[in-house]
Enzyme design. Sequence first.
Site, short mmCIF file in Angstrom:
data_model
loop_
_atom_site.label_atom_id
_atom_site.label_comp_id
_atom_site.label_asym_id
_atom_site.label_seq_id
_atom_site.Cartn_x
_atom_site.Cartn_y
_atom_site.Cartn_z
N LYS A 1 0.85 -1.20 0.00
CA LYS A 1 0.00 0.00 0.00
C LYS A 1 0.89 1.25 0.00
O LYS A 1 2.11 1.15 0.18
CB LYS A 1 -0.92 -0.03 1.22
N TYR B 1 13.24 32.39 5.49
CA TYR B 1 12.07 33.09 6.03
C TYR B 1 12.16 33.26 7.54
O TYR B 1 12.64 32.39 8.25
CB TYR B 1 10.79 32.29 5.74
C1 PLP Z 1 -0.19 -1.49 6.92
C2 PLP Z 1 -0.70 -2.78 7.42
C3 PLP Z 1 0.18 -3.86 7.60
C4 PLP Z 1 1.68 -3.73 7.47
O1 PLP Z 1 2.22 -3.12 8.61
P1 PLP Z 1 3.81 -2.99 8.80
O2 PLP Z 1 3.96 -2.52 10.20
O3 PLP Z 1 4.25 -1.97 7.80
O4 PLP Z 1 4.39 -4.32 8.55
C5 PLP Z 1 -0.39 -5.08 7.93
N1 PLP Z 1 -1.71 -5.23 8.10
C6 PLP Z 1 -2.57 -4.20 7.95
C7 PLP Z 1 -4.02 -4.43 8.16
C8 PLP Z 1 -2.10 -2.94 7.62
O5 PLP Z 1 -2.96 -1.92 7.50
#
Ligand code: PLP
Length: 389
Positions: free
Chosen positions: A33, A265
């Site tokens: 993701k 700034y």
């Molecule tokens: C983002 C996510 C993960 C991965 O988490 P990490 O800490 O990056 O390994 C796993 N399960 C769900 C449901 C997530 O939203």
Amino acid sequence: MIARLEIDLGAIRRNVAALGATIAPARYAAVVKADAYGHGLVEVARALALDVAMLCVYRIEEAVAIRDAGLPTPILILGPIETRDLTAAVRARAAIALWSTGAFSRDLARVARATGLRANVHAKIDTGVTRLGLDPPVAPAALVRYLDDDALEVRGAFTHLAAAEELESSYTSEQLARFDAATAPSRERFAARGIVRHAAASAAAMLYPHARLDLVRAGIATYGIWPSQATRDAAPTTLALEPALAWRTQLVVVRDVEAGRSVGYGCAFVTSRPSRIGVLPIGYAEGLPRALSGTGTVLVRGIRVPVVGRICMNMAFVDVTDVPQVATGDTVTLIGRDGTEAIGANELAAQAGTIGYELVARLPADVPRVYAGRDANAAIASATSIVRS
Ligand SMILES: *Cc1c(COP(=O)(O)O)cnc(C)c1O
């Protein structure tokens, strides 16, 4: 060059192999993701397509992008899906996270029947994050309904852990016990159909062997970034992760200025000595957190130099007075290695008061990404014909 991201796909594959060996016989789902945590969704998905049991995305568009790239790997969409996108999800053979006890599951079954395909689902049970998922009291009956619905193909059941980075806490065990209780009534049907149960993200996969179940969903570790320093300290010492990303820009201007000169700034920085100020062509619009103003350090010619003055929308300043032979055009490393020095995503993030996760997830999609280690994946081209079978 304004800025670029250099991504080592070989390092990503080695991280999967290393954590994969630690968690075996549990299988590895790579979480891609947020544009693969800034590393580039399609490139990372292609590199891992044959190495992992599943790719987890958040949005339907990400699942479609993986299929459009011709990749056959099972996909789980973790996030909510709008009813109008269900047809695309079913057609992409992407599994849907299902926690509905109402209209959504009926819509999904209807769409599946209309497309002539069974909808792949992983039932989501909320055991204590209070985010998405079935409440434990209603979960067993909902699971049975999903299993009985011949428009649905239940592929998995999962939960997400709230406190897996905290070793002292009993919360993880309590969550796992709730998950066990919610899935126990369907255990035999799960076994008969090869339905997987999963709970652990990166931290739990490393720290809690009993959380690994059939599959782990590892995001941050895939990219060689530790979930936290505490996790790193507590993880098996044999587990080595390699950061896969370097973020570089360059000095577009180097200026010699007198002592007492104001920079940027708000006159927030005034030189205390005759100084050499380097100007970077990126600012917070390019993903450089404004919170690094006056606190961050970056690398120039292998030397740590301070970020001075306030970070602007598209520019920032560093004090390069102590860098011999510094010149316009010199590379600036924000994340990554330069000579014997290296700055990790977590280190830069901590200087900005945030975590590595947020820093990499917010790297803008339009920063050019340059990939190394792609060749090792040539084999994938011949494997893509099994997609959408
Ligand atoms: C983002 C996510 C993960 C991965 O988490 P990490 O800490 O990056 O390994 C796993 N399960 C769900 C449901 C997530 O939203």
